[in-house]
Design a protein around this motif. Structure first.
Motif, PDB file in Angstrom:
ATOM      1  N   GLU A  87       0.797  -1.395   0.073  1.00  0.00           N
ATOM      2  CA  GLU A  87      -0.125  -0.029  -0.007  1.00  0.00           C
ATOM      3  C   GLU A  87       0.852   1.257  -0.083  1.00  0.00           C
ATOM      4  OE1 GLU A  87      -3.736   0.534   2.191  1.00  0.00           O
ATOM      5  OE2 GLU A  87      -3.453  -1.541   2.567  1.00  0.00           O
ATOM      6  N   SER A  91       0.495   4.245  -2.658  1.00  0.00           N
ATOM      7  CA  SER A  91       0.268   5.634  -2.488  1.00  0.00           C
ATOM      8  C   SER A  91       1.256   6.743  -2.808  1.00  0.00           C
ATOM      9  CB  SER A  91      -0.232   6.014  -0.934  1.00  0.00           C
ATOM     10  OG  SER A  91       0.582   5.128  -0.290  1.00  0.00           O
ATOM     11  N   SER A  95       0.864   9.332  -6.412  1.00  0.00           N
ATOM     12  CA  SER A  95       1.048  10.911  -6.080  1.00  0.00           C
ATOM     13  C   SER A  95       2.086  11.457  -6.921  1.00  0.00           C
ATOM     14  CB  SER A  95       1.299  11.061  -4.504  1.00  0.00           C
ATOM     15  OG  SER A  95       2.595  10.694  -4.114  1.00  0.00           O
ATOM     16  N   SER A 208      -0.901  -8.223  16.422  1.00  0.00           N
ATOM     17  CA  SER A 208      -0.824  -7.776  15.036  1.00  0.00           C
ATOM     18  C   SER A 208       0.548  -7.442  14.398  1.00  0.00           C
ATOM     19  CB  SER A 208      -1.735  -6.773  14.708  1.00  0.00           C
ATOM     20  OG  SER A 208      -1.800  -5.839  15.654  1.00  0.00           O
ATOM     21  N   GLY A 209       1.566  -8.118  15.241  1.00  0.00           N
ATOM     22  CA  GLY A 209       3.014  -7.253  14.961  1.00  0.00           C
ATOM     23  C   GLY A 209       3.476  -7.819  13.598  1.00  0.00           C
ATOM     24  N   SER A 397      -9.549   0.922   5.564  1.00  0.00           N
ATOM     25  CA  SER A 397      -8.642   0.253   6.617  1.00  0.00           C
ATOM     26  C   SER A 397      -8.706   1.286   7.995  1.00  0.00           C
ATOM     27  CB  SER A 397      -7.197   0.690   5.831  1.00  0.00           C
ATOM     28  OG  SER A 397      -7.028  -0.044   4.809  1.00  0.00           O
ATOM     29  N   GLU A 398      -8.978   2.339   7.844  1.00  0.00           N
ATOM     30  CA  GLU A 398      -8.914   2.853   9.191  1.00  0.00           C
ATOM     31  C   GLU A 398      -9.967   2.665  10.232  1.00  0.00           C
ATOM     32  OE1 GLU A 398      -9.700   7.167   8.516  1.00  0.00           O
ATOM     33  OE2 GLU A 398      -8.596   8.039  10.374  1.00  0.00           O
TER      34      GLU A 398
ATOM     35  N   ASN B  44      -4.598  13.487   1.088  1.00  0.00           N
ATOM     36  CA  ASN B  44      -4.520  11.925   0.948  1.00  0.00           C
ATOM     37  C   ASN B  44      -3.297  11.339   0.124  1.00  0.00           C
ATOM     38  OD1 ASN B  44      -5.348  12.046  -1.692  1.00  0.00           O
ATOM     39  ND2 ASN B  44      -7.255  10.926  -1.283  1.00  0.00           N
ATOM     40  N   ILE B  45      -2.363  12.122  -0.283  1.00  0.00           N
ATOM     41  CA  ILE B  45      -1.171  11.575  -1.093  1.00  0.00           C
ATOM     42  C   ILE B  45      -1.500  11.357  -2.233  1.00  0.00           C
ATOM     43  CG2 ILE B  45       0.519   9.938  -1.286  1.00  0.00           C
ATOM     44  CD1 ILE B  45       0.685   9.152   1.561  1.00  0.00           C
ATOM     45  N   TYR B 235       6.322  -1.552  15.734  1.00  0.00           N
ATOM     46  CA  TYR B 235       5.702  -2.119  14.244  1.00  0.00           C
ATOM     47  C   TYR B 235       5.761  -3.723  14.196  1.00  0.00           C
ATOM     48  CZ  TYR B 235       4.046  -2.503   9.475  1.00  0.00           C
ATOM     49  OH  TYR B 235       3.386  -2.504   8.344  1.00  0.00           O
ATOM     50  N   GLY B 239       2.512  -4.323  16.513  1.00  0.00           N
ATOM     51  CA  GLY B 239       1.696  -3.721  15.616  1.00  0.00           C
ATOM     52  C   GLY B 239       1.038  -2.641  16.096  1.00  0.00           C
ATOM     53  N   TYR B 254       1.979   7.191  10.848  1.00  0.00           N
ATOM     54  CA  TYR B 254       2.224   6.316   9.708  1.00  0.00           C
ATOM     55  C   TYR B 254       0.860   5.918   9.399  1.00  0.00           C
ATOM     56  CZ  TYR B 254       3.109   1.824   7.733  1.00  0.00           C
ATOM     57  OH  TYR B 254       3.272   0.458   6.971  1.00  0.00           O
ATOM     58  N   LEU B 256      -1.977   6.951  10.054  1.00  0.00           N
ATOM     59  CA  LEU B 256      -2.906   8.056   9.525  1.00  0.00           C
ATOM     60  C   LEU B 256      -2.474   8.195   7.873  1.00  0.00           C
ATOM     61  CD1 LEU B 256      -3.061  10.724  12.342  1.00  0.00           C
ATOM     62  CD2 LEU B 256      -5.032   9.317  11.324  1.00  0.00           C
ATOM     63  N   PHE B 258      -0.716   5.875   5.848  1.00  0.00           N
ATOM     64  CA  PHE B 258      -1.113   4.897   4.885  1.00  0.00           C
ATOM     65  C   PHE B 258      -2.230   4.005   4.935  1.00  0.00           C
ATOM     66  CE2 PHE B 258       3.587   5.837   4.704  1.00  0.00           C
ATOM     67  CZ  PHE B 258       3.789   6.134   3.410  1.00  0.00           C
ATOM     68  N   LYS B 259      -2.806   4.106   6.283  1.00  0.00           N
ATOM     69  CA  LYS B 259      -3.812   3.144   6.482  1.00  0.00           C
ATOM     70  C   LYS B 259      -5.301   4.136   6.242  1.00  0.00           C
ATOM     71  CE  LYS B 259      -1.553  -0.532   7.615  1.00  0.00           C
ATOM     72  NZ  LYS B 259      -1.218  -1.680   6.677  1.00  0.00           N
ATOM     73  N   GLY B 260      -5.146   5.531   6.596  1.00  0.00           N
ATOM     74  CA  GLY B 260      -6.164   6.059   6.782  1.00  0.00           C
ATOM     75  C   GLY B 260      -6.465   7.407   5.712  1.00  0.00           C
ATOM     76  N   SER B 261      -5.356   7.434   4.925  1.00  0.00           N
ATOM     77  CA  SER B 261      -5.180   8.227   3.723  1.00  0.00           C
ATOM     78  C   SER B 261      -5.509   9.642   4.175  1.00  0.00           C
ATOM     79  CB  SER B 261      -6.260   7.897   2.753  1.00  0.00           C
ATOM     80  OG  SER B 261      -5.924   6.660   2.066  1.00  0.00           O
ATOM     81  N   LYS B 262      -4.778   9.954   5.438  1.00  0.00           N
ATOM     82  CA  LYS B 262      -4.784  11.213   6.073  1.00  0.00           C
ATOM     83  C   LYS B 262      -3.585  11.951   6.222  1.00  0.00           C
ATOM     84  CE  LYS B 262      -9.545  10.683   7.886  1.00  0.00           C
ATOM     85  NZ  LYS B 262     -10.192  10.279   9.287  1.00  0.00           N
TER      86      LYS B 262
END
Lengths: 441, 295
Positions: A87, A91, A95, A208-209, A397-398, B44-45, B235, B239, B254, B256, B258-262
């Motif tokens: 992902e 992204s 961009s 979830s590591g 995802s969020e 959102n990139i 991470y 996680g 991170y 926000l 890559f997961k939240g597109s914010k």
């Protein structure tokens, strides 16, 4: 001294030059940039991004693409991106205007790219005959359009069981939640008499590591919510509904199974729980993604394990998560017709019949023959309606990461089910409100 | 010829610092400015950023998750930093006392190995060690009444475990800094004190510690800044879980992005972290100046 200083100055100047060159843009086509390019011989280049789908995806794909390339006077450039940075790579590259012509995408990725107009809606580009031929084409429909043609599907997360443990308990494969809970309870025991439980009902891992939190939902949660008659989003995708009575019932049931899970359920990851607990014969049940070559793989990994599987338990209905990862045409592609033609070719019987010989998978078309392990065939035949992909909704995802985190809180005993789901739904609804406020402007 | 020589003398210092200045300007000052600019946008990139004024900053104020992440970051700093400084100082003293022996040389090298290892690899390996259930590991932890397989599974123990891992990973770094400082203390100070009848404790508390003070202050602030930026270990080991109990500020930014597109809001969060680090740096400079003036 003078000479030394001159050399130092020259060295510094060359470093600056190197830095400038390194930071400078490269306008030449390096094979990774988006859009299709014409090479000297007027050949069209199509770039395609994929994660590794088998041990040698490029080596397996390339020979099969040769005929297509020749017939269409084009060159297909594949770029394999590791799963753990998939992902991020997308992204950052999109961009920078360096995305591919064709991309492999999964449900959680779509909403952002659809709402930003980065993916082509294929609705008017496919024909009715395609719906007839491509078995899972409808699973590429989301957010009011057709945004991809499924390439990897038919490998849902299923419930594996240890036949020996069930036989010892004089049980057969579970069909309902009641069967499942009863067997889990009976299976959880101290088998060697040392006073410690060493056999569990359900091999679950919620750490979830090494994987995204979403793996936890894929493995254990969506199935229960769907079997209880619930879902993640409301039909209009404007609010969450996982905190309704069906969702609560599902998570209450999951929580009630905690006594039959390993004590370190919160420390183990899902994959660790499956391999080290279920795979080692220490649990009656375990969940992992199925594969058409599961018999072969399990024989290698767990030679002593006698196993079988249930595609889905039944409560109000059936349901388990089966991805429908798809190939999509990106808006930056200059020749979307050729890109779609390539996708259809890759998903066709001609291509996949050969590819599935080296990397078994579910037939994607009506004319392709099943070529996987016989034991797994019922997933794509009689059980086909028992699994389905995730609803592709905005801010996926969020919202789902947040839900997973709240489920960890429930399992840790920090929150009650209703309280946690309400809090998570509140966050989801706020996020969705913000999204729709922007996208309906 | 003389004039030519003079021009070269004037220009060469600038030539020496130009490469690093360009790198710093591009990648540090540049990204800082970009982060501040984007924090006033909805971004959102993927699509171009849209200016949204102070929206992201207003959102900060009611973001419970951010508060939790700040708390987690502070908890890690509070647990890790004192231990890092204490262990590195003790180890440096022990090694300095045996600097010419095989054991001293070996310990110095061995303790530095974790520093050189990738944080992601360290996290993955430690997770496997803790969750692996190996009898030897269980026995060792059992001596302290701890079940290693449970450590990453609860909100309380997971953050402590991570902090201890951070201590283990970075103490070698601070140990080397302290050691080099210890080595620079002239031997005759100790000899003179011994002549005056000082015992080991007197030597340590009256000579070593005061002369090490600037190094200890530097190490403390370096450790605080580094602990505020923890990411890789968290991470790979947890996680950010369970229940977000180990999600640090960097990790939140991170997620926000890559997961939240914010990405716009993520940069606002990053700016908060930058301000926190800035405050620490200002304190550090003040302390260092005071130390310098005392010396």
């Amino acid at each position: 001294m003078m000479k030394k200083r001159l050399i130092s100055t020259l060295l510094c100047t060359s470093m600056i030059a190197a830095l400038a060159v390194g930071c400078g843009g490269n306008n030449e086509d390096d094979g990774n940039s988006g859009g299709d390019a014409k090479s000297g011989s007027d050949k069209t280049t199509l770039t395609m991004w994929l994660p590794p789908l088998d041990k040698d995806t490029e080596g397996n794909f390339k020979p099969l693409l040769a005929d297509f390339e020749k017939e269409n006077n084009c060159e297909v450039k594949m770029e394999l991106i590791p799963w753990d940075s998939y992902e991020e790579k997308w992204s950052t590259s999109i961009s920078a205007g360096e995305g591919p012509d064709i991309g492999y995408m999964y449900a959680e990725m779509y909403p952002t790219y659809i709402s930003s107009g980065a993916v082509v809606d294929l609705t008017d580009m496919v024909e009715d005959a395609d719906y007839d031929e491509y078995l899972y084409l409808d699973r590429g429909e989301m957010m009011g359009g057709l945004y991809g043609i499924p390439i990897v599907t038919g490998v849902p997360f299923v419930l594996y069981y240890n036949q020996e443990i069930l036989e010892d308990l004089e049980e057969t494969a579970p069909e309902t939640w009641e069967d499942f809970a009863r067997i889990c309870e009976k299976a959880t025991k101290d088998t060697d008499g040392d006073g410690e439980i060493d056999q569990y009902g359900y091999a679950v891992g919620l750490n979830s590591g090494d994987m995204s939190n979403l793996y936890m939902l894929n493995s254990y949660i969506y199935s229960l919510i769907w079997q209880a008659g619930g879902d993640i989003y409301a039909d209009d995708l404007k609010s969450a509904r996982f905190n309704d009575k069906n969702g609560v019932e599902a998570i209450e049931f999951f929580k009630s199974l905690k006594d039959y899970m390993p004590e370190n359920v919160m420390s183990l990851s899902g994959s660790d729980a499956f391999t080290t607990i279920f795979g080692a014969g220490k649990a009656a049940f375990g969940v992992t993604r199925s594969s058409q070559s599961q018999e072969t793989l399990f024989k290698e990994s767990y030679p002593d394990l006698k196993w079988d599987y249930v595609t889905s338990l039944k409560n109000v209905g059936y349901g388990t998560f089966g991805a429908a990862d798809s190939l999509s045409v990106m808006s930056a592609c200059e020749n979307p017709d050729l890109a779609l033609k390539l996708i259809k070719y890759i998903c066709s019987s001609e291509f996949m019949s050969e590819y599935h010989k080296v990397a078994p998978g579910a037939p994607l078309t009506k004319t392709e023959q099943y070529a996987g392990d016989p034991k797994m065939e019922r997933i794509v035949t009689e059980d086909r309606d028992k699994w389905r992909p995730l609803q592709a909704g905005p801010c996926g995802s969020e919202i789902l990461e947040n839900l997973a985190s709240h489920i960890q809180s429930i399992m840790e005993g920090k929150m009650e089910v209703q309280e946690a789901l309400d809090e998570s739904a509140e966050f989801a609804n706020e996020t969705l409100d913000e999204y729709w406020a922007d996208n309906e402007e | 010829m003389k004039k030519k020589k003079n021009i070269l003398s004037v220009l060469s210092p600038y030539a020496y610092i130009t490469p690093i200045s360009l790198i710093l300007l591009t990648f540090v000052a540049g990204s800082l400015i970009i982060a501040v600019c984007f924090s006033f946008t909805k971004y959102n990139i993927i699509t171009p950023a849209k200016f949204n004024g102070l929206f992201n900053y207003r959102k900060l104020l009611r973001d419970d998750k951010l508060r939790l992440c700040i708390m987690n970051t502070v908890k890690i700093s509070v647990m890790a930093v004192p231990l890092q400084i204490l262990t590195s100082t003790v180890l440096a003293s022990l090694i300095a006392a045996r600097k010419n022996t095989f054991l001293g040389k070996f310990a110095k090298a061995a303790l530095f190995i974790p520093v050189l290892s990738s944080s992601a690899v360290v996290g993955t390996i430690w997770k496997a060690i803790l969750n692996g259930g190996h009898p030897a590991v269980k026995f060792l932890f059992g001596l302290f009444g701890i079940d290693p397989t449970m450590l990453l599974g609860s909100s309380t123990s997971a953050i402590i475990t991570l902090s201890m891992l951070i201590v283990w990973k970075s103490m070698g770094y601070y140990m080397i800094i302290t050691l080099s400082s210890l080595m620079s203390i002239p031997e005759n100070y100790y000899e003179a004190a011994k002549v005056d009848g000082a015992n080991s404790w007197n030597l340590f508390s009256r000579i070593t510690v005061p002369l090490l003070k600037p190094t200890l202050i530097l190490n403390t602030f370096l450790a605080i800044i580094s602990s505020m930026q923890v990411f890789d270990v968290v991470y790979t080991m947890t996680g950010g879980g369970p229940s977000m109990s180990t999600t640090t500020m960097v990790m939140y930014a991170y997620q926000l992005t890559f997961k939240g597109s914010k990405a716009g809001y993520a940069m606002t969060v990053s700016n908060v972290l930058m301000l926190m680090v800035l405050v620490v740096v200002l304190f550090q400079q003040r302390f260092m100046r005071r130390e310098a003036s005392e010396i």
